[in-house]
Design a protein around this motif. Structure first.
Motif, PDB file in Angstrom:
ATOM      1  N   LEU A   7      45.963  39.652  51.537  1.00  0.00           N
ATOM      2  CA  LEU A   7      46.609  38.898  50.459  1.00  0.00           C
ATOM      3  C   LEU A   7      47.259  37.631  51.008  1.00  0.00           C
ATOM      4  CD1 LEU A   7      47.536  38.532  47.540  1.00  0.00           C
ATOM      5  CD2 LEU A   7      49.489  40.044  48.073  1.00  0.00           C
ATOM      6  N   LYS A   8      47.992  37.736  52.101  1.00  0.00           N
ATOM      7  CA  LYS A   8      48.627  36.562  52.703  1.00  0.00           C
ATOM      8  C   LYS A   8      47.587  35.524  53.120  1.00  0.00           C
ATOM      9  CE  LYS A   8      52.822  38.729  54.454  1.00  0.00           C
ATOM     10  NZ  LYS A   8      53.557  39.175  55.653  1.00  0.00           N
ATOM     11  N   LEU A   9      46.513  35.987  53.721  1.00  0.00           N
ATOM     12  CA  LEU A   9      45.459  35.060  54.147  1.00  0.00           C
ATOM     13  C   LEU A   9      44.804  34.375  52.946  1.00  0.00           C
ATOM     14  CD1 LEU A   9      43.764  37.123  57.010  1.00  0.00           C
ATOM     15  CD2 LEU A   9      45.103  35.014  57.266  1.00  0.00           C
ATOM     16  N   MET A  10      44.590  35.119  51.861  1.00  0.00           N
ATOM     17  CA  MET A  10      43.959  34.521  50.681  1.00  0.00           C
ATOM     18  C   MET A  10      44.872  33.506  50.009  1.00  0.00           C
ATOM     19  SD  MET A  10      41.436  37.091  48.755  1.00  0.00           S
ATOM     20  CE  MET A  10      40.013  37.777  49.583  1.00  0.00           C
ATOM     21  N   ILE A  11      46.141  33.821  49.921  1.00  0.00           N
ATOM     22  CA  ILE A  11      47.084  32.863  49.334  1.00  0.00           C
ATOM     23  C   ILE A  11      47.159  31.612  50.212  1.00  0.00           C
ATOM     24  CG2 ILE A  11      49.518  32.456  48.801  1.00  0.00           C
ATOM     25  CD1 ILE A  11      49.567  35.388  47.745  1.00  0.00           C
ATOM     26  N   GLU A  55      40.371  27.381  43.082  1.00  0.00           N
ATOM     27  CA  GLU A  55      40.352  28.095  41.808  1.00  0.00           C
ATOM     28  C   GLU A  55      39.579  29.404  41.903  1.00  0.00           C
ATOM     29  OE1 GLU A  55      38.874  24.996  39.242  1.00  0.00           O
ATOM     30  OE2 GLU A  55      40.883  24.141  38.975  1.00  0.00           O
ATOM     31  N   LYS A  56      38.523  29.447  42.704  1.00  0.00           N
ATOM     32  CA  LYS A  56      37.775  30.695  42.900  1.00  0.00           C
ATOM     33  C   LYS A  56      38.666  31.755  43.547  1.00  0.00           C
ATOM     34  CE  LYS A  56      33.092  28.808  43.445  1.00  0.00           C
ATOM     35  NZ  LYS A  56      32.158  29.622  42.687  1.00  0.00           N
ATOM     36  N   PHE A  57      39.437  31.335  44.557  1.00  0.00           N
ATOM     37  CA  PHE A  57      40.352  32.289  45.188  1.00  0.00           C
ATOM     38  C   PHE A  57      41.428  32.748  44.203  1.00  0.00           C
ATOM     39  CE2 PHE A  57      38.635  30.865  49.276  1.00  0.00           C
ATOM     40  CZ  PHE A  57      38.572  32.068  49.962  1.00  0.00           C
ATOM     41  N   ILE A  58      41.981  31.830  43.434  1.00  0.00           N
ATOM     42  CA  ILE A  58      43.006  32.191  42.455  1.00  0.00           C
ATOM     43  C   ILE A  58      42.444  33.201  41.456  1.00  0.00           C
ATOM     44  CG2 ILE A  58      44.390  31.311  40.521  1.00  0.00           C
ATOM     45  CD1 ILE A  58      44.614  28.644  42.199  1.00  0.00           C
ATOM     46  N   GLU A  59      41.266  32.940  40.944  1.00  0.00           N
ATOM     47  CA  GLU A  59      40.649  33.859  39.981  1.00  0.00           C
ATOM     48  C   GLU A  59      40.425  35.236  40.606  1.00  0.00           C
ATOM     49  OE1 GLU A  59      36.574  34.266  37.334  1.00  0.00           O
ATOM     50  OE2 GLU A  59      37.210  32.278  37.978  1.00  0.00           O
ATOM     51  N   TYR A  60      39.948  35.248  41.856  1.00  0.00           N
ATOM     52  CA  TYR A  60      39.721  36.530  42.526  1.00  0.00           C
ATOM     53  C   TYR A  60      41.036  37.295  42.691  1.00  0.00           C
ATOM     54  CZ  TYR A  60      38.126  40.002  45.872  1.00  0.00           C
ATOM     55  OH  TYR A  60      37.834  41.189  46.498  1.00  0.00           O
ATOM     56  N   LEU A  61      42.073  36.586  43.079  1.00  0.00           N
ATOM     57  CA  LEU A  61      43.367  37.234  43.236  1.00  0.00           C
ATOM     58  C   LEU A  61      43.880  37.763  41.898  1.00  0.00           C
ATOM     59  CD1 LEU A  61      44.899  34.769  45.820  1.00  0.00           C
ATOM     60  CD2 LEU A  61      44.367  37.190  46.209  1.00  0.00           C
ATOM     61  N   HIS A  62      43.745  36.988  40.849  1.00  0.00           N
ATOM     62  CA  HIS A  62      44.159  37.455  39.519  1.00  0.00           C
ATOM     63  C   HIS A  62      43.332  38.658  39.086  1.00  0.00           C
ATOM     64  CE1 HIS A  62      46.090  33.346  38.350  1.00  0.00           C
ATOM     65  NE2 HIS A  62      46.849  34.042  39.173  1.00  0.00           N
ATOM     66  N   ASP A  63      42.030  38.629  39.362  1.00  0.00           N
ATOM     67  CA  ASP A  63      41.171  39.767  39.018  1.00  0.00           C
ATOM     68  C   ASP A  63      41.592  41.044  39.746  1.00  0.00           C
ATOM     69  OD1 ASP A  63      39.699  38.167  37.317  1.00  0.00           O
ATOM     70  OD2 ASP A  63      37.981  37.953  38.679  1.00  0.00           O
ATOM     71  N   ASN A  64      42.317  40.862  40.853  1.00  0.00           N
ATOM     72  CA  ASN A  64      42.816  41.997  41.626  1.00  0.00           C
ATOM     73  C   ASN A  64      44.314  42.239  41.378  1.00  0.00           C
ATOM     74  OD1 ASN A  64      40.676  43.173  43.634  1.00  0.00           O
ATOM     75  ND2 ASN A  64      40.281  40.980  43.452  1.00  0.00           N
ATOM     76  N   GLU A  66      46.893  40.354  41.559  1.00  0.00           N
ATOM     77  CA  GLU A  66      47.792  39.820  42.585  1.00  0.00           C
ATOM     78  C   GLU A  66      48.465  38.553  42.075  1.00  0.00           C
ATOM     79  OE1 GLU A  66      48.571  41.468  45.101  1.00  0.00           O
ATOM     80  OE2 GLU A  66      46.891  42.779  45.579  1.00  0.00           O
ATOM     81  N   HIS A  67      49.683  38.349  42.530  1.00  0.00           N
ATOM     82  CA  HIS A  67      50.451  37.144  42.214  1.00  0.00           C
ATOM     83  C   HIS A  67      50.092  36.066  43.229  1.00  0.00           C
ATOM     84  CE1 HIS A  67      53.783  34.516  41.203  1.00  0.00           C
ATOM     85  NE2 HIS A  67      54.154  34.527  42.470  1.00  0.00           N
ATOM     86  N   VAL A  68      49.883  34.850  42.745  1.00  0.00           N
ATOM     87  CA  VAL A  68      49.551  33.724  43.621  1.00  0.00           C
ATOM     88  C   VAL A  68      50.781  32.845  43.760  1.00  0.00           C
ATOM     89  CG1 VAL A  68      48.080  31.705  43.948  1.00  0.00           C
ATOM     90  CG2 VAL A  68      47.129  33.789  42.923  1.00  0.00           C
ATOM     91  N   GLU A  69      51.216  32.689  44.976  1.00  0.00           N
ATOM     92  CA  GLU A  69      52.384  31.866  45.286  1.00  0.00           C
ATOM     93  C   GLU A  69      51.893  30.535  45.876  1.00  0.00           C
ATOM     94  OE1 GLU A  69      56.445  31.336  45.194  1.00  0.00           O
ATOM     95  OE2 GLU A  69      55.487  33.227  44.690  1.00  0.00           O
TER      96      GLU A  69
END
Length: 162
Positions: A7-11, A55-64, A66-69
């Motif tokens: 999660l940290k790496l993706m954010i 935006e692809k990463f944000i969408e993936y995180l939301h689909d999981n 997860e909160h995006v900071e």
């Protein structure tokens, strides 16, 4: 659910992709101010592509779930010593982004998070393309950099990028 490390790496990647967009807008601005509209147009499109990656990463995180900071985005370099320097910076930057994507992939494998592994395969392939494109642009510039007229003509040829 993503591991804390992944999660940290993706954010972080979201913010790095946004920085990439910011960097390429800065380069586009540099070329526009020098009258090289083709280079400017090319880098504007590149900036948009980097924003889409974020935006692809944000969408993936939301689909999981997860909160995006969002973090502060560092100001990119705005002045360059010559017309070639932004191209060398682009290539180095794309290699750096590749290293970040590889770290994401490695973490997903360590976590046995195969859904994320699958998601990241697209970015691995995209980074191979990004590095090749950056290298090709730099190589072509070197072929056409004998004088400003040649650089201008090369710049004009870049206006047709889709």
């Amino acid at each position: 659910m993503l591991s804390e490390n992944l999660l940290k790496l993706m954010i972080n990647q979201v913010n790095k992709e946004l920085y990439s967009s910011y960097l390429y807008l800065s380069i586009a601005n540099f070329y526009a101010e020098k009258g090289l509209k083709g280079f400017s147009s090319w880098f504007k499109k590149q900036a948009e592509e980097e924003k889409e990656h974020a935006e692809k990463f944000i969408e993936y995180l939301h689909d999981n779930n997860e909160h995006v900071e969002f973090e502060s985005i560092e100001a990119p370099k705005n002045q360059f010593k010559d017309y070639k320097e932004p191209l060398t910076i682009q290539l180095a930057h794309e290699k750096y982004v590749t290293s970040l994507v590889n770290a994401l992939y490695e973490q997903a494998i360590l976590d046995k998070d195969y859904r994320s592994v699958n998601f990241l395969v697209w970015f691995i392939n995209e980074q191979a393309e990004e590095e090749k494109t950056a290298q090709d642009l730099l190589t072509k510039f070197e072929y056409f950099s004998e004088n400003i007229k040649d650089i201008y003509e090369f710049s004009e040829s870049l206006k047709s990028r889709n």
